[in-house]
Design a protein around this motif. Structure first.
Motif, mmCIF file in Angstrom:
data_model
loop_
_atom_site.group_PDB
_atom_site.id
_atom_site.type_symbol
_atom_site.label_atom_id
_atom_site.label_comp_id
_atom_site.label_asym_id
_atom_site.label_seq_id
_atom_site.Cartn_x
_atom_site.Cartn_y
_atom_site.Cartn_z
ATOM 1 N N LYS A 84 -19.197 -2.126 -5.558
ATOM 2 C CA LYS A 84 -18.705 -0.985 -6.337
ATOM 3 C C LYS A 84 -18.050 0.026 -5.394
ATOM 4 O O LYS A 84 -18.427 0.108 -4.223
ATOM 5 N N ARG A 85 -17.090 0.710 -5.943
ATOM 6 C CA ARG A 85 -16.440 1.761 -5.148
ATOM 7 C C ARG A 85 -17.278 3.005 -5.323
ATOM 8 O O ARG A 85 -17.407 3.521 -6.432
ATOM 9 N N ILE A 86 -17.882 3.468 -4.241
ATOM 10 C CA ILE A 86 -18.818 4.574 -4.405
ATOM 11 C C ILE A 86 -18.231 5.924 -4.018
ATOM 12 O O ILE A 86 -18.746 6.963 -4.417
ATOM 13 N N SER A 87 -17.189 5.902 -3.223
ATOM 14 C CA SER A 87 -16.627 7.187 -2.825
ATOM 15 C C SER A 87 -15.234 6.995 -2.228
ATOM 16 O O SER A 87 -14.751 5.870 -2.108
ATOM 17 N N GLY A 88 -14.647 8.053 -1.850
ATOM 18 C CA GLY A 88 -13.325 7.986 -1.221
ATOM 19 C C GLY A 88 -12.893 9.385 -0.815
ATOM 20 O O GLY A 88 -13.533 10.383 -1.179
ATOM 21 N N THR A 89 -11.864 9.448 -0.038
ATOM 22 C CA THR A 89 -11.296 10.750 0.311
ATOM 23 C C THR A 89 -9.790 10.600 0.521
ATOM 24 O O THR A 89 -9.313 9.558 0.971
ATOM 25 N N SER A 90 -9.100 11.647 0.178
ATOM 26 C CA SER A 90 -7.651 11.609 0.377
ATOM 27 C C SER A 90 -7.289 11.946 1.823
ATOM 28 O O SER A 90 -6.129 11.834 2.227
ATOM 29 N N GLY B 253 -6.863 3.448 4.774
ATOM 30 C CA GLY B 253 -5.418 3.217 4.648
ATOM 31 C C GLY B 253 -4.755 4.570 4.582
ATOM 32 O O GLY B 253 -5.062 5.465 5.373
ATOM 33 N N SER B 254 -3.875 4.730 3.602
ATOM 34 C CA SER B 254 -3.282 6.056 3.400
ATOM 35 C C SER B 254 -4.401 7.015 3.024
ATOM 36 O O SER B 254 -4.549 8.094 3.594
ATOM 37 N N GLY B 255 -5.173 6.608 2.027
ATOM 38 C CA GLY B 255 -6.393 7.338 1.691
ATOM 39 C C GLY B 255 -7.586 6.480 2.089
ATOM 40 O O GLY B 255 -7.414 5.421 2.691
ATOM 41 N N VAL B 256 -8.760 6.962 1.754
ATOM 42 C CA VAL B 256 -9.964 6.219 2.167
ATOM 43 C C VAL B 256 -10.769 5.834 0.932
ATOM 44 O O VAL B 256 -11.005 6.665 0.050
ATOM 45 N N SER B 257 -11.162 4.582 0.889
ATOM 46 C CA SER B 257 -12.050 4.125 -0.180
ATOM 47 C C SER B 257 -13.325 3.610 0.433
ATOM 48 O O SER B 257 -13.292 2.916 1.460
ATOM 49 N N VAL B 258 -14.441 3.935 -0.202
ATOM 50 C CA VAL B 258 -15.730 3.448 0.299
ATOM 51 C C VAL B 258 -16.337 2.527 -0.757
ATOM 52 O O VAL B 258 -16.518 2.914 -1.907
ATOM 53 N N GLY C 178 0.817 -1.219 0.000
ATOM 54 C CA GLY C 178 0.000 0.000 0.000
ATOM 55 C C GLY C 178 0.845 1.260 0.000
ATOM 56 O O GLY C 178 2.077 1.215 -0.067
ATOM 57 N N GLY C 179 0.140 2.384 0.107
ATOM 58 C CA GLY C 179 0.808 3.677 0.092
ATOM 59 C C GLY C 179 1.700 3.881 1.301
ATOM 60 O O GLY C 179 2.737 4.544 1.220
ATOM 61 N N SER C 180 1.317 3.305 2.455
ATOM 62 C CA SER C 180 2.126 3.483 3.667
ATOM 63 C C SER C 180 2.804 2.197 4.095
ATOM 64 O O SER C 180 3.980 2.198 4.426
HETATM 65 C C1 LIG Z 1 -5.755 5.274 -4.143
HETATM 66 C C2 LIG Z 1 -6.180 4.350 -3.026
HETATM 67 C C3 LIG Z 1 -7.217 3.386 -3.564
HETATM 68 C C4 LIG Z 1 -4.954 3.532 -2.581
HETATM 69 O O1 LIG Z 1 -5.290 2.681 -1.497
HETATM 70 P P1 LIG Z 1 -4.442 2.719 -0.093
HETATM 71 O O2 LIG Z 1 -3.043 2.398 -0.444
HETATM 72 O O3 LIG Z 1 -4.604 4.067 0.477
HETATM 73 O O4 LIG Z 1 -5.064 1.668 0.783
HETATM 74 C C5 LIG Z 1 -6.733 5.120 -1.817
HETATM 75 O O5 LIG Z 1 -5.749 5.839 -1.245
HETATM 76 C C6 LIG Z 1 -7.895 6.025 -2.132
HETATM 77 O O6 LIG Z 1 -8.963 5.568 -2.418
HETATM 78 N N1 LIG Z 1 -7.694 7.350 -2.026
HETATM 79 C C7 LIG Z 1 -8.743 8.307 -2.086
HETATM 80 C C8 LIG Z 1 -8.867 8.914 -3.449
HETATM 81 C C9 LIG Z 1 -10.117 9.789 -3.482
HETATM 82 O O7 LIG Z 1 -11.222 9.240 -3.668
HETATM 83 O O8 LIG Z 1 -10.011 10.988 -3.279
#
Ligand SMILES: CC(C)(COP(=O)(O)O)[C@@H](O)C(=O)NCCC(=O)O
Ligand SMILES: Nc1ncnc2c1ncn2[C@@H]1O[C@H](COP(=O)(O)OP(=O)(O)O)[C@@H](O)[C@H]1O
Length: 783
Positions: free
Chosen positions: A235-241, A220-225, A24-26
């Motif tokens: 399905k991936r519906i949202s996320g945040t950095s 994780g590093s970022g957030v996936s929903v 992952g990112g971290s």
């Molecule tokens: C790019 C990523 C899928 C990577 O996954 P991670 O290594 O953070 O677990 C995740 O960081 C993410 O969904 N970031 C948010 C991007 C956004 O929707 O703004």
């Protein structure tokens, strides 16, 4: 040669290390499967390097400066576990300590322990150097990997340690890993009761066996929903950095701390209200009209005299609340009430978990539940491990077996995936808790990613599966077109998507749930099911067969027979059309969910193999149960005679034989039929009596045994004494009706051909009548 009956056939080369990696990112998460059922032969063949690597991984809990093994996720150890006593009350501890984790798990039929190792992704160079120093480069292994780093570091792995990365999607892996962990570990999923009250806050087990739909918030590093509707439908519906990376980065900048653990420790000692401006700071109390409590953070601003601890806490609360708020909005939008939070941001982070639990509960007015998982950040790596690199070989075997019809009973291929049909349809697959041996066997053969869009949860408890896709081959319910686009609608109990054109037959066996109609087939639900009971839909499923079949006799012994209707099946489904709706003369029975049912299937196909050697056996006047050119003595368990002559086979026969042989062999290796079949040397021995095989019945044809009645044209069997009449051709007293037949000449085999010969006294022939017509003629016409 020694008998193999006692030993479990090795499924995959256990002597190679089984790793799953999520880069992952971290953090890089590494899951290692340590085999516990290693045989002496395997141990002997294991190279020194491998033994050393295993020892190094399993005997240490720290690797270099930054690598750690999370032993508390592998086995419960009093005192070692941070959750043990420090943070929670007795109930929580008791619940935690009672649950098994990842010791003695089965993967691909092998028993072992999962080890959970992590190190910062930024340390990849050092990790590769360490791996190289341990001799990894000499092993030429393939490792399943997921996460962005699987792409980023692919070339480094190849160059440094001769390792090929088999890449898998991170969310697919996440889901597979979650299903596996939940199935293995009964207390994987939990929630927080009274999250705001430190004195009575407890961690309670949550039964996640029927989870769909649910929301995953992976921090994780970022957030996936992700919105998850079934084991494979999400399905991936949202996320945040603004996720774990943001928290750690900000916290380090604000407080000067260096590690995540330090940041959490500071936050635990701080007070965010020293930093944050609360609603009460602005309103003097609650903002009642819009339900904003006074202690809600209204805004974040840096005040004077704040400690590092306060800053760390405020950062943690800010990030967490923001994620909670997004999660709640997503859940509302998707009409989902269970939100599963995971990811390493939650590692050693009860503050964030409790905040999320409280926020979800408060803002949803108690309608939504925040759930958490023991193996927080390792699901991607676990999911990867389950897709072990030898899958490629298994996949080609399965494909080959499908091509030759060998496994069509219980597998069907749908695009790039396989779905399990009977008897697997009645088997509990993960995440159902009611696992059994068969589940494991089937899971051994088919990695979870190959399962099609099957409903694993609700179907699991009865043979009356609600998921039509699994039973498509049997045309019980919901036969969906393979290439069809699926609609948004879902089946309520299983949440698998349904097709717009499903269920042309208005039948269904599924529970009606709370709907007034079954959402899959539109059949009305019963009163009981409307109340939420488990009553099946009222209409029975017709026993029809949808399989296409070839018209006419089979081409060879390798033609596949439709198992439902005893007609020959076409090799190419598209060409020869089966009568859809042809009623099966064989009543469809509930297939028992036993090891024997698997064995029977394999036995059925063994008979094909047997067929090839039939002539050889007959020639050698030998009827014992073996299928290859060696004679076996079951008492001494040794081969008595070798090399029975195998003349008389065509090239294609031996080619087919080899294929069926390979497949049966593979099935045996994966433990499908070990109870009944034994492989000794180059042949198979049937240990138990084979079940009666379904033999495709052919329509009788005129021949030495049958004749066609000259009157009614039906086929009849010759009696010992044939009933024939002499056609006197004009001299007779036969009525015009029967005289019509006299213009035809019926040969000995009942073939009726028009005769061009002139009438004459000598022009007489034998005409066959069936007993019915014969007696009718005799009585009516006094013949
Ligand atoms: C790019 C990523 C899928 C990577 O996954 P991670 O290594 O953070 O677990 C995740 O960081 C993410 O969904 N970031 C948010 C991007 C956004 O929707 O703004
Ligand atoms: N030992 C650690 N080192 C760094 N980050 C950690 C550690 N433990 C927990 N974390 C937190 O977990 C986050 C990474 O979570 P993870 O699920 O592994 O995501 P990713 O796949 O992006 O690496 C980090 O951003 C950090 O907030």
């Amino acid at each position: 040669m020694a008998s193999t009956s006692q030993q479990t056939a090795p499924v995959i080369d256990i002597t190679m290390p089984w790793f799953g990696m999520d880069i992952g990112g971290s953090l890089c998460k590494l899951v290692y499967f340590e085999p516990k059922d290693i045989t002496k032969d395997e141990a002997d063949s294991e190279v020194e390097t491998l033994r050393n690597i295993r020892r190094y991984l399993t005997k240490n809990s720290a690797y270099g400066k930054t690598g750690h093994r999370d032993t508390h996720l592998q086995v419960h150890e009093m005192g070692q576990n941070w959750r043990g006593t420090a943070h929670f009350g007795d109930a929580a501890t008791a619940c935690f300590m009672a649950s098994p984790l990842m010791e003695d798990v089965y993967i691909r039929g092998r028993k072992g322990t999962l080890h959970f190792i992590r190190f910062p992704s930024s340390e990849m160079v050092n990790f590769l150097a360490l791996a190289k120093s341990k001799g990894m480069a000499n092993l030429v292994t393939t490792v399943c990997a997921t996460g962005g780093g699987a792409y980023k570091f692919e070339e480094d792995f190849r160059r440094e340690v001769n390792m090929k990365l088999e890449k898998f999607d991170e969310f697919d892996s996440l889901l597979k890993g979650l299903q596996f962990a939940d199935a293995q570990n009964p207390s994987e999923c939990y929630y927080w009761a009274s999250p705001t009250d430190d004195t009575c806050c407890t961690k309670i087990n949550y039964d996640f066996s029927n989870p769909y739909p649910f929301l995953i918030v992976n921090i994780g590093s970022g957030v996936s929903v992700l919105a998850v509707y079934s084991p494979t439908n999400y399905k991936r519906i949202s996320g945040t950095s603004l996720g774990g990376g943001t928290f750690l980065g900000l916290c380090c900048l604000l407080t000067g701390c260096n590690t995540f653990e330090e940041a959490i420790q500071l936050a635990a000692e701080g007070d965010n209200t020293n930093v944050d401006k609360l609603v009460r700071d602005i309103y003097g109390g609650d903002y009642e009209r819009f339900g904003l409590p006074g202690d809600l953070v209204a805004s974040r601003e840096r005040r004077s005299k704040v400690s590092r601890q306060d800053l760390a806490r405020a950062t943690l609360v800010t990030i967490t609340n923001n994620i909670g708020s997004i999660a709640r909005m997503c859940a509302t939008q998707e009409k989902i009430d269970r939100v599963v939070f995971m990811g390493n941001f939650l590692r050693v982070n009860p503050i964030a978990m409790k905040l999320l639990a409280y926020a979800m509960d408060y803002w949803s007015k108690g309608t939504m539940k925040a759930l958490f998982l023991e193996h927080e950040g390792y699901f991607g790596a676990i999911g990867c491990l389950l897709q072990f690199h030898n899958d490629g070989d298994i996949k080609s075997q399965v494909l080959a077996s499908l091509k030759y019809g060998v496994k069509m009973h219980f597998i069907q291929k749908k695009k790039e995936k396989f779905s399990l049909i009977l008897p697997a349809s009645s088997i509990h697959l993960a995440p159902c808790k009611f696992k059994n041996e068969e589940t494991e066997r089937i899971q051994c053969i088919f990695p979870p990613t190959w399962y099609s869009n099957v409903c694993n949860d609700v179907c699991a408890h009865s043979d009356q599966s609600c998921c039509g896709k699994r039973k498509r081959q049997f045309n019980n319910v919901c036969c969906q077109d393979e290439n069809e686009e699926e609609s948004e609608d879902t089946c309520d109990p299983c949440q698998s998507q349904r097709s717009k054109s499903v269920c042309k037959q208005p039948v269904c066996s599924q529970k009606g749930g709370s709907q007034s109609t079954c959402s899959k087939c539109y059949a009305p639900a019963t009163k009981k099911s409307r109340r939420g009971g488990a009553a099946p839909c009222p209409k029975p499923r017709p026993p029809v067969c949808s399989r296409k079949r070839r018209k006419g006799p089979p081409k060879s012994v390798y033609d596949d027979y439709c198992q439902l209707c005893p007609q020959t099946d076409a090799e190419d489904d598209d060409e020869d059309q089966c009568d859809i709706g042809y009623k099966s003369p064989i009543p469809r029975k509930k297939t028992p969910n036993t090891a024997e049912s698997y064995a029977n299937i394999v036995l059925h196909y063994l008979s094909k193999l047997k067929g090839l050697f039939k002539s050889a056996r007959e020639r050698n006047n030998d009827s014992s149960s073996y299928f290859d050119g060696e004679k076996y003595d079951p008492i001494s368990k040794s081969i008595l005679k070798k090399g029975i002559r195998r003349s008389g086979y065509s090239d294609s026969d031996s080619e087919n034989k080899q294929k069926v042989y390979d497949i049966v062999n593979a099935a045996l290796q994966y433990g499908c039929a070990n109870d009944i079949i034994e492989k000794v040397g180059n042949y198979f021995l049937v240990k138990a009596k084979s079940p009666p095989q379904k033999v495709a019945t052919r329509r009788p044809t005129p021949g030495p045994d049958y004749f066609r009645c000259a009157s009614c044209k039906n086929l009849s069997k010759f009696a010992t004494r044939r009933k024939s009449v002499v056609d006197l051709r004009g001299k007779d007293k036969i009525s015009s009706k029967f005289r019509r037949h006299s213009t035809y000449y019926d040969d000995d085999y009942g073939r009726t051909t028009p005769t061009r010969r002139k009438r004459s006294a000598s022009n007489t022939s034998v005409v066959n009548y069936c007993p019915k017509c014969y007696s009718r003629m005799k009585s009516n016409r006094r013949l």
